[in-house]
Design a protein around this motif. Sequence first.
Motif: not given
Ligand code: BGC
Length: 769
Positions: A355-358, A630-634
């Motif tokens: 994902f854009w995560d990279t 809700e996203s673990s990236l948050s």
């Molecule tokens: C997040 C995205 C992220 C994806 C993969 C989703 O839940 O909202 O921002 O790219 O998870 O980690």
Amino acid sequence: MQKYADKYLKLDPWRIIEEGFDSERCNVSESIFSLGNEYMGVRGYFEEGYKKGEFIGSYFNGVYEETKEAAALHYKGIVRDTHFMINSVNWLYTRIYVDDEILDLSSSEFDEYKRTLDLRTGILNRSFIWKTNGGKHIKLDFERFVSMGSPRYGCQRIAIKPLNFDGEVKVVMGLDFDVLQKSTSKKYWTTIEREALEDYIYILGKTSFTEQKVLSASNISLDNTHESKVVENEDFIGYELIINGTQGIETKIDKVVFNYVEKRKEMGADEVIKAASKLVNNFHSICYDKEKEKHIDYWTKVWDKFDITVDGDMDNQQGIRYCIFQMHQTYHGEDPSLNIGAKGLTGEAYNGHTFWDTETYCLPFYIFNNPRAAKNLLEYRYNTLPMAIERAKQLDCDGACYPIATLNGKEACSLWQHASLQMQPSTAVAYGVFHYVKLTDDKEFLYDKGCEMLVQICRYLATRGDWSGQRGEFGYFGVMGPDEFQMMVNNNCYTNYMAKKTFEYTIDVIKDMKSNCPDMISSLVEKVNLLDDELKTWSNMANRMKISLDKETGIYEQHEGYFNLPHVDIDSIPVEEFPLYNNWSYDRIYRNDMIKQPDVLMFMFLFRSEFSKKSKKVNYEYYEPRCIHESSLSPSIHSIFASELNKHEEAFNFFNFATRMDLDNYNRNTNEGLHTTSIAAAWVNIVYGFGGLKSDGDMIDLNPSIPRSWNSYSFRILYKGNVVEVFINKTDVKVKVLEGTKININVYGRAYEIGKEGIALEIPVGARG
Ligand code: BGC
């Protein structure tokens, strides 16, 4: 935040320890004890089988199957053909019998169970005493590693010691293609060849649509007398060993597996066998202990250089080392055709997709630990540029639109809301180029490949956006920003801001190339047919980009109309309703001001040097209470803001979540696989949050603070060829060059030239947690 830790594992600074086995947590532990080496990954499942609910996962990076989404056939731009990472050969397959009784911890009696992953060495051990129905006691020790020294090798050792008898133990160890995908219960492999040779056995499997091939070969050696024969069936080949056990004497079985991947459809079985056998011909010379030595040597070098220490907080010390370990084993830049999936190589969730995560979360880790890996991640985007160009066309745009989710460069997300509306993968690639080049000075990459990507991304941004008639402003309509709870909105501030920065940066790079490497820019202009008018248009779009800021409050409006959305008090949502996507109807999530993850805060983080503390404060205080993570990236991004704003307790709480997300199963879904990209965010959290690093300006800038409960912490970064150590205790900050010469950096806003002797400064009172 409503989420809380589910404590299960033992604390230790260097090891992850499970003492006593809880079957309810079987799949969570399998994820946590996953091993990998970028090329392949394997979950921590029990090799001897666990009938009640095992989740066998053995993955090869970039090995996938395809499927067609029939329902979407009529809509242009909606993804029809998706692809997903598949469970592959179970190269750890083992069965153990005593008196015809099979060992299976879901039904067998056992004692003294312990599993340990040593992060210093990357070796996974498990031991217990098996008590058979016939009253025999056998001590079993399992060891495995996925070699960081030689990417294709996986190694397994089993030590068997009868404790109260002399007699036979039967062990079957093999290579099994009879494997199902957990999510679909389908089998995606056909075995096309298997053979037992003098030194080793092998099996070759093929996928149906992609026709990718995996050849797995193994040999076995024993330090005891035994009988051995080859056993096979359609999808399996292995050795059956009858060991003559003696009470109190241990027998060790070593199995070395060589896994060879061929992704090209056109390569036939014969060609694959030929190529693989060339590489495995020297199998007899490969030995377990030698591989183990190489593997441990790799990890020793990693830790010598890039450890993070936390004194005074074992939870976080263990947590951050686990994160560092996972990052290196998921990806370390061996191969530019590979990338990082949101779950790494640890489970099927998110289909193994990148994902854009990279570029947003993982790239900083690699830039500061392993720049070659950072470059290779960008090379991956360059190599997949043709697919991004194709995708833009499908969306009626020019240039290159990078996919929201992919393994092979093509868009694989069949949810049109995401695949068609989210532009952050493309702007993330542009940001990645900007960030990487700024910190490494790798102009060669920029001129040779980076600029071409930037130009194509700008073309996409120019054709995806629109002018708003009344106001003469440029912006994006019908989009979804990083916050996936606001769908099909106009002028999402993140999207607009990132597009503006991409236009500006690209124009600067082209100017730079015109003066520094006119030949290269001329060939690029010719290659992509770049017109001067395009640059003028992009500059105009950047200048007239709509960035919605409420001048009175200083708050950026996430998108047009956001401020007028009905308010939801997120603290009043009962914890049982999380995750919301399981408990609220899809559309209910989208019609209020609740946000899933940082959006405005996200661009303010990526360009954090450009915003004042005051601006960060008002925006953080406005958006944080609306975010449900809700996203673990948050959480990590919020922790970074909280640190900068001296909200130390908040910063610490968010950080706890980020570092131990999987070890303590905060999201209650670690069973599906690790949150690999959030793991990267935990590293970012320490270095950019507590360390206060800003890396988007002209000079890097450190502004360290220390959480109240820590005595000290330290981290290291590789910056322009120098290894720099930053050490912080309750009163002081020390920065010095460990390897290299001198660096110029800012600390607390003042410029220093720092060498091996280093500098020591007092921590400002406000920065002491
Ligand atoms: C997040 C995205 C992220 C994806 C993969 C989703 O839940 O909202 O921002 O790219 O998870 O980690």
